[in-house]
Structures are given as C-alpha cells and as structure tokens.
Scaffold this active site. Sequence first.
Site, PDB file in Angstrom:
ATOM      1  CB  ALA A 178      71.089  39.470  59.353  1.00  0.00           C
ATOM      2  CG  PHE A 183      60.241  34.275  53.607  1.00  0.00           C
ATOM      3  CD1 PHE A 183      60.824  33.946  52.389  1.00  0.00           C
ATOM      4  CD2 PHE A 183      60.478  35.537  54.140  1.00  0.00           C
ATOM      5  CE1 PHE A 183      61.627  34.860  51.704  1.00  0.00           C
ATOM      6  CE2 PHE A 183      61.278  36.457  53.468  1.00  0.00           C
ATOM      7  CZ  PHE A 183      61.854  36.114  52.255  1.00  0.00           C
ATOM      8  CD  GLN A 188      42.663  58.190  75.013  1.00  0.00           C
ATOM      9  OE1 GLN A 188      43.548  57.354  75.204  1.00  0.00           O
ATOM     10  NE2 GLN A 188      42.449  59.186  75.828  1.00  0.00           N
ATOM     11  CG  PHE A 192      61.997  37.523  65.089  1.00  0.00           C
ATOM     12  CD1 PHE A 192      61.390  37.381  66.329  1.00  0.00           C
ATOM     13  CD2 PHE A 192      63.074  38.379  64.968  1.00  0.00           C
ATOM     14  CE1 PHE A 192      61.867  38.088  67.431  1.00  0.00           C
ATOM     15  CE2 PHE A 192      63.551  39.095  66.060  1.00  0.00           C
ATOM     16  CZ  PHE A 192      62.944  38.947  67.298  1.00  0.00           C
ATOM     17  CB  ILE A 193      60.956  31.373  61.269  1.00  0.00           C
ATOM     18  CG1 ILE A 193      62.441  31.761  61.123  1.00  0.00           C
ATOM     19  CG2 ILE A 193      60.385  30.763  59.995  1.00  0.00           C
ATOM     20  CD1 ILE A 193      62.732  32.947  60.191  1.00  0.00           C
ATOM     21  CB  THR A 210      64.885  37.621  60.251  1.00  0.00           C
ATOM     22  OG1 THR A 210      64.082  38.402  59.375  1.00  0.00           O
ATOM     23  CG2 THR A 210      65.358  38.478  61.408  1.00  0.00           C
ATOM     24  CD  GLN A 220      32.815  69.432  66.887  1.00  0.00           C
ATOM     25  OE1 GLN A 220      33.327  70.219  67.667  1.00  0.00           O
ATOM     26  NE2 GLN A 220      32.167  69.812  65.820  1.00  0.00           N
ATOM     27  CD  GLU A 279      55.976  39.858  55.261  1.00  0.00           C
ATOM     28  OE1 GLU A 279      55.861  40.332  54.126  1.00  0.00           O
ATOM     29  OE2 GLU A 279      55.484  38.767  55.616  1.00  0.00           O
TER      30      GLU A 279
HETATM   31  N1  CAA Z   1      63.098  43.401  43.732  1.00  0.00           N
HETATM   32  C1  CAA Z   1      64.125  42.886  43.021  1.00  0.00           C
HETATM   33  N2  CAA Z   1      65.418  43.141  43.298  1.00  0.00           N
HETATM   34  C2  CAA Z   1      65.679  43.962  44.325  1.00  0.00           C
HETATM   35  C3  CAA Z   1      64.667  44.533  45.119  1.00  0.00           C
HETATM   36  C4  CAA Z   1      63.317  44.229  44.779  1.00  0.00           C
HETATM   37  N3  CAA Z   1      62.289  44.729  45.488  1.00  0.00           N
HETATM   38  N4  CAA Z   1      65.225  45.298  46.082  1.00  0.00           N
HETATM   39  C5  CAA Z   1      66.547  45.220  45.899  1.00  0.00           C
HETATM   40  N5  CAA Z   1      66.827  44.407  44.841  1.00  0.00           N
HETATM   41  C6  CAA Z   1      68.142  44.095  44.280  1.00  0.00           C
HETATM   42  C7  CAA Z   1      68.845  45.396  43.867  1.00  0.00           C
HETATM   43  O1  CAA Z   1      68.491  45.738  42.544  1.00  0.00           O
HETATM   44  C8  CAA Z   1      70.308  45.025  43.985  1.00  0.00           C
HETATM   45  O2  CAA Z   1      70.682  44.263  42.839  1.00  0.00           O
HETATM   46  P1  CAA Z   1      72.197  44.344  42.248  1.00  0.00           P
HETATM   47  O3  CAA Z   1      73.083  43.852  43.344  1.00  0.00           O
HETATM   48  O4  CAA Z   1      72.139  43.451  41.063  1.00  0.00           O
HETATM   49  O5  CAA Z   1      72.424  45.775  41.928  1.00  0.00           O
HETATM   50  C9  CAA Z   1      70.330  44.070  45.180  1.00  0.00           C
HETATM   51  O6  CAA Z   1      68.992  43.546  45.305  1.00  0.00           O
HETATM   52  C10 CAA Z   1      70.744  44.758  46.474  1.00  0.00           C
HETATM   53  O7  CAA Z   1      69.811  45.795  46.707  1.00  0.00           O
HETATM   54  P2  CAA Z   1      70.116  47.036  47.631  1.00  0.00           P
HETATM   55  O8  CAA Z   1      71.447  47.604  47.274  1.00  0.00           O
HETATM   56  O9  CAA Z   1      68.933  47.931  47.575  1.00  0.00           O
HETATM   57  O10 CAA Z   1      70.242  46.353  49.068  1.00  0.00           O
HETATM   58  P3  CAA Z   1      70.358  46.978  50.516  1.00  0.00           P
HETATM   59  O11 CAA Z   1      71.299  46.159  51.305  1.00  0.00           O
HETATM   60  O12 CAA Z   1      70.589  48.454  50.426  1.00  0.00           O
HETATM   61  O13 CAA Z   1      68.908  46.683  51.174  1.00  0.00           O
HETATM   62  C11 CAA Z   1      66.624  47.033  51.734  1.00  0.00           C
HETATM   63  C12 CAA Z   1      67.732  47.134  50.687  1.00  0.00           C
HETATM   64  C13 CAA Z   1      65.379  47.530  51.029  1.00  0.00           C
HETATM   65  C14 CAA Z   1      66.888  47.884  52.949  1.00  0.00           C
HETATM   66  C15 CAA Z   1      66.419  45.545  52.143  1.00  0.00           C
HETATM   67  O14 CAA Z   1      67.550  45.076  52.832  1.00  0.00           O
HETATM   68  C16 CAA Z   1      65.188  45.319  52.967  1.00  0.00           C
HETATM   69  O15 CAA Z   1      64.070  45.238  52.449  1.00  0.00           O
HETATM   70  N6  CAA Z   1      65.342  45.142  54.328  1.00  0.00           N
HETATM   71  C17 CAA Z   1      64.254  44.751  55.191  1.00  0.00           C
HETATM   72  C18 CAA Z   1      64.216  43.268  55.331  1.00  0.00           C
HETATM   73  C19 CAA Z   1      62.864  42.755  55.735  1.00  0.00           C
HETATM   74  O16 CAA Z   1      61.833  43.243  55.261  1.00  0.00           O
HETATM   75  N7  CAA Z   1      62.848  41.745  56.582  1.00  0.00           N
HETATM   76  C20 CAA Z   1      61.635  41.153  56.965  1.00  0.00           C
HETATM   77  C21 CAA Z   1      61.869  39.740  57.312  1.00  0.00           C
HETATM   78  S1  CAA Z   1      60.648  38.637  56.780  1.00  0.00           S
HETATM   79  C22 CAA Z   1      59.385  38.723  57.864  1.00  0.00           C
HETATM   80  O17 CAA Z   1      59.227  39.619  58.646  1.00  0.00           O
HETATM   81  C23 CAA Z   1      58.471  37.609  57.608  1.00  0.00           C
HETATM   82  C24 CAA Z   1      57.509  37.191  58.602  1.00  0.00           C
HETATM   83  O18 CAA Z   1      57.583  36.066  59.033  1.00  0.00           O
HETATM   84  C25 CAA Z   1      56.342  38.023  58.955  1.00  0.00           C
END
Ligand code: CAA
Length: 379
Positions: free
Chosen positions: A129, A122, A335, A155-156, A125, A278, A362
């Site tokens: 961003a 997936f 600890q 970070f994939i 990132t 304790q 995530e």
């Molecule tokens: N389900 C469906 N739709 C969703 C949603 C959800 N959970 N969350 C948001 N949306 C939709 C909103 O409804 C909105 O739709 P419209 O434009 O139609 O109104 C749109 O998406 C934009 O949503 P937001 O305005 O809430 O967006 P935002 O920019 O404020 O961001 C956030 C929201 C929750 C902060 C999001 O950016 C987020 O989750 N950030 C963290 C990213 C993340 O988790 N990255 C991890 C990378 S993957 C990884 O780590 C994998 C690995 O390999 C381990």
Amino acid sequence: MAFEISSEQEMIRLMARDFAKKELEPMAAEWDRQGIFPTDAIKKMGELGLLGMMVPPALGGSGAGAVAYSLALQEIAYACASSAVTMSVANLSTEPLLKFGNKEQKEKWLLGLAEGALLGAFALTEPGAGSDPGSMTTTAELKKDKYIINGTKVFITHGRYADVINLIARTGQEKGTRGLSAFIIEKDAQGFTIGTKEEKLGLRASNTVELVFEDCEIPAKNMLGNPGEGFKVAMLALDSGRIGIASQSVGIARACLDEAISYTKQRRQFGKSVSSFQAIRFMIADAATKIEAASWLTLAAADRKDRGLKFTKEASMAKLFASETANSSAYMALQVHGGYGYTKHYKVERLYRDARATTIYEGTSEIQRIVIAREVIKE
Ligand code: CAA
C-alpha cells in the site's frame, strides 16, 4: 497581488541559513558517505524551533507559520537534503495532533514534539500500500481499553529515532479509505519493533526503516480523532507535508544551480571559461527560471495555509513542479560538470542522488497530477 516576506520570516530564513552553513554543510558529505543520522544536529534544529514551526507558542511551537517554515526548510535542504526531510517529517508529524488531538494528547505529545524534545514520525505506507494507502492491511483491534495492532509499515522516515509515531491502521470492516483510524504509538510500546533499515540511493543521512507491530498493545485513548477518520488525518497531514517536500526540492535545486555556476565559471575549455558558452548559459537560464517559479508556487501554497485557506491543490502543484525542477536542475548541474560531476569529488553527485527521491515520496508526481486534476475539474 501583494505578497511580501515579513521581517520575522526573513530573520528565520537567515537563522536557518546560518545554522545550515555552520552545522550541516561541513558534515553533509561525510554523513551521506557513511549513512549517519545526524542526531546532534537534529536536536539543535529542535532547540531552534525548526521542528514545530506550525504549532502555536501556547502549545510549545514557534508559531512561525508555513511561509517561514518553507523558507527555513529551503535553507536546510540547500546544505543537507537528508536533514531537510527529517525536518519536514518532524513538522508533518505535529499536524495530526494539532488538528485532531484532544487536550490531554496535546499536552502529552504535541508540546514535546513542538519544542524538539521529542521526534515524531508518520507511518502510512505498507509493502502493498504505497500510492494507494486505502489498501493497507495493518489492523488495530479494540479489546477492552486497548487497541491491539498487527502489521508492517515500510519506508518510515527516521523511524528508528522517533519517540512518537503517527500510525494509520484499519479498525473497521469497511474496505478502502473508510474504516481507517489514526493513533499515536510511543517508541517503547510492547510488541513494536524496528525492522530492516533501507540502504538508499540518496538521502543516506536520513534513516528509513520498517516498523513491525506484533500484537502491539496501546491504550485506546491513543486514538487521534474518531474511529474511521484515519484517511482524512493522513491526507491533511500530507497536504502540509507536500509543502515541506516542495521546499526541500527548491533548496536542492538552488544548490544545484549554484554548484553549476561556480564550476562553469572556473572550468576552462577551448581557451575560455565554459560559463561563457551559450549552450551552458541557456541551461543555467532555464534552471534559474524554473527554480524561481517553483519557489513562488511553494510560497503561494504556504501562504494559503497560513491564511487558513484550503491548499490541497496548491501543495500538490508546488510539490510536482518543485520536485521535477530539483531533478532537472540536478541533471543540468551534473551535465555541466562533465566527467567530474560523475565522481564523488563534487557535491553535484550527492545532489543528483538526493533529488531523485523528491518526485517519489509523499505522493509520486503521478499522484500529484491526480490530486491537481480532481481539484481543477471540481472547481
Ligand atoms: N484532505 C481532506 N480529506 C481528503 C483529502 C485531503 N487532501 N484527500 C482526500 N480526502 C478525503 C476525501 O474527501 C474522501 O472523503 P469521503 O470518503 O468522506 O468522501 C476520502 O478522503 C477518500 O478520498 P479519495 O476518494 O480521493 O481517495 P483515493 O483512494 O482515490 O486516494 C489519493 C486519493 C490522492 C490518490 C491518495 O490515496 C494519495 O494521496 N496517495 C498517495 C499517498 C502518499 O502520498 N503516500 C506518501 C507516504 S508518506 C511519506 O512518503 C512520508 C515520508 O516519510 C517522506
């Protein structure tokens, strides 16, 4: 409230426990030391149906559902947290195809992913961003019947070993979360290369790499869903992913607790076993209580998913609480081991390093709080 683990779910948990004990636990320390991605063990996990647990049998999956998935993932994480993140991301990578893939795409990729013949990753990132994926700059430009992709993802998880990658890239002129689309990239796509491998603090048997796209050409029919739906695809996949990381965290926390109990029972100071003090007993009691709560939050989120209910808030609560619990449990376990816990001789040293990632990937704990607050205030 009636919530019971069914006999099928219990069987899956025991199967995962047995596998983890025999195939992961004996090797986990060595894989960690040498940073080895356990290809054969992951292949076996695929054969056991552990990589496509949310996919229905008609589409090649085990159809076991999210509760069974969480129980199994906890067992895998207990033995090897790196293998658990591989399992979590592999299952996450089936979600976009399951929800947005057309018949042809499901036949071409979902079947293989769900059966474990293909490994999925997936890619969201980018260097600039992370918490804010809406600021991504990777582009996918339509030219006749192809998309030309340019940009870098970082970070994939298991990027080097993935056969199929879910990629989110910018297709439209709109800024932020709009104008993004989702694609499937196959590992041999022209113009796609694997970049730097990260040397990490923990989860060292999980491969983490950069993906580089330089005029990478993919067929236009590799788009998942409609143009502009990419952010939604990513968020829905992450909702499920967060149940996975919460489950991984519970597994790590349980391992920390068991290591703490077993060490403090045999360690003697002041003429008695340190588990009789304790101060130590209270630490163990607090960790055990938090772990129980984390486990229930995680299963509650998974149960909502299985029942087809919205679970965004519940998955974030589970991820937040369970990942913080993994870290506090790891701190406690180290600890109570005293100086020995700080050496490579004891498993807690690895658990401490592995736990640290869970509050970051995530969605950091701070991002989970944003999601939870939004949902709670909306309600
Ligand atoms: N389900 C469906 N739709 C969703 C949603 C959800 N959970 N969350 C948001 N949306 C939709 C909103 O409804 C909105 O739709 P419209 O434009 O139609 O109104 C749109 O998406 C934009 O949503 P937001 O305005 O809430 O967006 P935002 O920019 O404020 O961001 C956030 C929201 C929750 C902060 C999001 O950016 C987020 O989750 N950030 C963290 C990213 C993340 O988790 N990255 C991890 C990378 S993957 C990884 O780590 C994998 C690995 O390999 C381990």
